[in-house]
Design a protein around this motif. Sequence first.
Motif: not given
Length: 328
Positions: A31-34, A36-46, A48-56, A4-9
């Motif tokens: 930033p990607m709403p929390k 949405l991020l939590m549901s999208k990350i569920r099945d991801k192996d990797g 790529i994020c940015y400083p405004y994404d709270k990866i808590d 998952l990429l939280t924004r285009r590179l």
Amino acid sequence: MKILLTRRLHDFAIKELKKRYQVEIHTGKIPMPKNLLMSKIRDKDGLICYPYDKIDADVISAGSSLKAISTFSVGYDHINVNAASRRGIVVSYTPEVLTRATADLTIALMLDLFRRVNEGDKMIRKGRWKTILGPYEFLGSDLYGKTLGIFGMGRIGMAVAKRASGFEMKVLYHNRKRILPQKEKSLNVKYVSFDELFRRSDVISIHAPHTPKTHEMINLKLLKKMKKTSFLVNTARGKIINEKDLATALKRKIISGAALDVFGNEPIDGSNPLTRLPNVVITPHIGSATVETRRKMAEIAVQNLVLSLSGKKPIYQVKVESSRLDRP
Ligand code: 8YV
């Protein structure tokens, strides 16, 4: 594997990633709403994020297959590195490649404060340049012979020191740990206490990471220790400064001015009191924003992720012992 990429590179980076993985790129709100991020990350192996994404801790525990987090930044205060490490997730970042660009912007901001570049530009555009300036008007001050105080003598702090010596400034610094004497000598910098740094400098430049210890470390009490004629430059993280206190200090002329590229909550707009003060120069978090640097950051972010996901060591791994933050 899925990433998952939280924004285009950059396109070349996406192409590289698509050769190897099933790639999902968030294109909506930044930033990607929390949730949405939590549901999208569920099945991801990797990721790529940015400083405004709270990866808590919540996001990390939602990513039950997550193996690697690669941030497009040198700062990693947005990632709960300890929570990631407890799960065996490799966290990587992009230092070094952005050192020069960030140091260059720091010098640009410093020059602007000393020579009133922005102020002059604004004055003309507002139609207020009525007569040719006389010998005592619109004066700035020389960088030559002035004392620069660097708070945080890491890669970027050192690059700023090098540049400042080209302007024949004196350089003092404070860091968690004193750097090696040979390094001090080659950079022509002098170690002083935190207090002394703020008392003696004509301009302070912040190059420390944001940690619980540095959080709002620059407050009114400290600003009052600075010279009335001095300036503050911040190209590191906004949360190192108590912005309300800084606005008060600037309004009351406790210090002369400030140049800020970073803020507590970005983006800022006209409602932020700092934007209404004439003695403040502001830029929209562009420390690493050059064509060359951002391309290199993208290359490193991709390589970091690919290496981590193939079980190898990434080029730049955030080490748990050096991750000074068990937040957000
Ligand atoms: C951002 C930065 O990564 O590297 C950092 O820590 O703050 C910047 O370089 C860049 O603005 C992309 O969001």
